[in-house]
Design a protein around this motif. Structure first.
Motif, PDB file in Angstrom:
ATOM      1  N   LEU A  51       0.837  -1.198   0.000  1.00 43.39           N
ATOM      2  CA  LEU A  51       0.000   0.000   0.000  1.00 43.39           C
ATOM      3  C   LEU A  51       0.874   1.252   0.000  1.00 43.39           C
ATOM      4  CD1 LEU A  51      -2.901   1.012   0.000  1.00 43.39           C
ATOM      5  CD2 LEU A  51      -2.936   0.766   2.475  1.00 43.39           C
ATOM      6  N   LYS A  52       1.957   1.233   0.779  1.00 45.61           N
ATOM      7  CA  LYS A  52       2.896   2.363   0.789  1.00 45.61           C
ATOM      8  C   LYS A  52       3.514   2.561  -0.588  1.00 45.61           C
ATOM      9  CE  LYS A  52       4.104   1.945   5.671  1.00 45.61           C
ATOM     10  NZ  LYS A  52       5.125   1.544   6.646  1.00 45.61           N
ATOM     11  N   ALA A  56       3.352   5.873  -3.049  1.00 47.21           N
ATOM     12  CA  ALA A  56       4.568   6.487  -3.600  1.00 47.21           C
ATOM     13  C   ALA A  56       4.515   6.547  -5.122  1.00 47.21           C
ATOM     14  CB  ALA A  56       5.802   5.715  -3.144  1.00 47.21           C
ATOM     15  N   ALA A  57       3.883   5.560  -5.739  1.00 45.86           N
ATOM     16  CA  ALA A  57       3.786   5.511  -7.202  1.00 45.86           C
ATOM     17  C   ALA A  57       2.639   6.360  -7.734  1.00 45.86           C
ATOM     18  CB  ALA A  57       3.619   4.065  -7.663  1.00 45.86           C
ATOM     19  N   GLY A  58       1.834   6.946  -6.829  1.00 46.04           N
ATOM     20  CA  GLY A  58       0.728   7.796  -7.264  1.00 46.04           C
ATOM     21  C   GLY A  58      -0.466   7.023  -7.796  1.00 46.04           C
ATOM     22  N   ALA A  59      -0.672   5.812  -7.283  1.00 48.65           N
ATOM     23  CA  ALA A  59      -1.793   4.985  -7.734  1.00 48.65           C
ATOM     24  C   ALA A  59      -3.118   5.696  -7.492  1.00 48.65           C
ATOM     25  CB  ALA A  59      -1.778   3.640  -7.011  1.00 48.65           C
ATOM     26  N   GLU A  60      -4.064   5.442  -8.370  1.00 50.68           N
ATOM     27  CA  GLU A  60      -5.383   6.061  -8.254  1.00 50.68           C
ATOM     28  C   GLU A  60      -6.316   5.173  -7.443  1.00 50.68           C
ATOM     29  OE1 GLU A  60      -7.045   7.471 -11.863  1.00 50.68           O
ATOM     30  OE2 GLU A  60      -5.157   8.308 -12.564  1.00 50.68           O
ATOM     31  N   PRO A  63      -7.719   6.214  -0.752  1.00 51.72           N
ATOM     32  CA  PRO A  63      -8.414   7.239   0.040  1.00 51.72           C
ATOM     33  C   PRO A  63      -7.662   8.571   0.022  1.00 51.72           C
ATOM     34  CG  PRO A  63      -8.300   5.167   1.244  1.00 51.72           C
ATOM     35  CD  PRO A  63      -7.456   5.006   0.020  1.00 51.72           C
ATOM     36  N   GLU A  64      -8.415   9.649  -0.151  1.00 48.87           N
ATOM     37  CA  GLU A  64      -7.836  10.995  -0.258  1.00 48.87           C
ATOM     38  C   GLU A  64      -6.978  11.351   0.949  1.00 48.87           C
ATOM     39  OE1 GLU A  64      -9.833  15.326  -0.175  1.00 48.87           O
ATOM     40  OE2 GLU A  64     -10.622  14.006  -1.735  1.00 48.87           O
ATOM     41  N   ARG A  65      -7.477  11.048   2.146  1.00 50.27           N
ATOM     42  CA  ARG A  65      -6.726  11.385   3.372  1.00 50.27           C
ATOM     43  C   ARG A  65      -5.397  10.652   3.438  1.00 50.27           C
ATOM     44  NH1 ARG A  65     -11.232  10.239   7.691  1.00 50.27           N
ATOM     45  NH2 ARG A  65     -11.513   8.582   6.225  1.00 50.27           N
ATOM     46  N   LEU A  66      -5.355   9.452   2.864  1.00 49.29           N
ATOM     47  CA  LEU A  66      -4.127   8.669   2.845  1.00 49.29           C
ATOM     48  C   LEU A  66      -3.116   9.289   1.887  1.00 49.29           C
ATOM     49  CD1 LEU A  66      -2.931   6.059   4.016  1.00 49.29           C
ATOM     50  CD2 LEU A  66      -3.833   4.861   2.034  1.00 49.29           C
ATOM     51  N   VAL A  67      -3.573   9.662   0.708  1.00 47.93           N
ATOM     52  CA  VAL A  67      -2.699  10.266  -0.301  1.00 47.93           C
ATOM     53  C   VAL A  67      -2.174  11.613   0.178  1.00 47.93           C
ATOM     54  CG1 VAL A  67      -2.618  11.170  -2.665  1.00 47.93           C
ATOM     55  CG2 VAL A  67      -3.859   9.054  -2.189  1.00 47.93           C
ATOM     56  N   GLU A  68      -3.019  12.387   0.864  1.00 50.89           N
ATOM     57  CA  GLU A  68      -2.614  13.707   1.350  1.00 50.89           C
ATOM     58  C   GLU A  68      -1.743  13.632   2.593  1.00 50.89           C
ATOM     59  OE1 GLU A  68      -6.338  15.640   2.015  1.00 50.89           O
ATOM     60  OE2 GLU A  68      -6.643  16.075  -0.119  1.00 50.89           O
ATOM     61  N   GLY A  69      -1.629  12.451   3.197  1.00 54.00           N
ATOM     62  CA  GLY A  69      -0.797  12.293   4.380  1.00 54.00           C
ATOM     63  C   GLY A  69      -1.486  12.620   5.692  1.00 54.00           C
ATOM     64  N   ARG A  70      -2.796  12.862   5.647  1.00 53.96           N
ATOM     65  CA  ARG A  70      -3.534  13.126   6.896  1.00 53.96           C
ATOM     66  C   ARG A  70      -3.835  11.837   7.646  1.00 53.96           C
ATOM     67  NH1 ARG A  70      -8.712  15.940   5.600  1.00 53.96           N
ATOM     68  NH2 ARG A  70      -8.478  15.070   3.538  1.00 53.96           N
TER      69      ARG A  70
END
Length: 196
Positions: A51-52, A56-60, A63-70
């Motif tokens: 998942l990490k 890192a690869a910018g997979a689509e 979850p938005e909060r996960l991608v944004e680092g929140r």
């Protein structure tokens, strides 16, 4: 009942492992004819690593909060509906074949432990270092059994909470400390506090 739960947990761990999952907790509750067996699951270490890599690869589709680092991968169990469905199907068959639930009548539920998941084992406290937690102790520390703070990297059998990270209740404020050390054997209950 405890020995049955141990057997059920071992069986759940075998099935979960075959699906790339870890068992976080198991609960069997309710009256005899309406019992519910709840199994809380999360991606295993390899699943979290994948998942990490996807993040890192910018997979689509993440979850938005996960991608944004929140939200961190550690906080998000990573379990999907499909994971729970596949686990439930295979585990339900195993439970019935091995007759692990006494009486045979039960409802099986498989789900994520949630953002406010319980922490019980030393490795969980190490894994979630840096997260907000609330802890209830068996015996009071500085006349208080309820603590809330940011979990610091633990040193073996003791956890440390940074109390400055959260607004404290009146007893905690009266204790006049910024950090508290709690032996793991004194932890009655601990759970993450979601940061959204």
């Amino acid at each position: 009942m405890a020995s049955n739960l141990d057997e059920i947990r071992k069986a759940a761990e075998r099935v979960a492992g075959s699906h790339g999952l870890d068992v976080v907790d198991i609960d069997l509750s309710g009256p005899a004819k309406e019992r519910t067996l709840r199994v809380f699951l999360e991606k295993n270490e390899e699943g979290r690593r994948q998942l990490k890599a996807q993040i890192a690869a910018g997979a689509e589709g993440l979850p938005e909060r996960l991608v944004e680092g929140r939200l961190t991968v550690e906080q998000l169990s990573g379990v999907t509906h499909e994971d729970c469905e596949a686990f439930s199907r295979d585990f339900g068959v195993l439970l019935d074949v091995e007759d692990l639930v006494p009486g045979g009548e039960y409802t099986l539920e498989a789900s994520s432990p949630g953002l406010d998941r319980k922490l019980t084992r030393a490795e969980e406290f190490r894994r979630f270092a840096g997260c907000l937690v609330k802890v209830q102790t068996f015996e009071p520390i500085r006349n208080n059994r309820h603590w809330r703070g940011r979990l610091e990297a633990g040193s073996g059998r003791i956890i440390t909470l940074d109390l400055a990270a959260m607004h404290q209740n009146s007893k905690s404020r009266k204790a006049g400390v910024e950090k508290v050390e709690i032996p793991l054997e004194n932890v009655e209950k601990a759970e993450l506090i979601p940061e959204i």
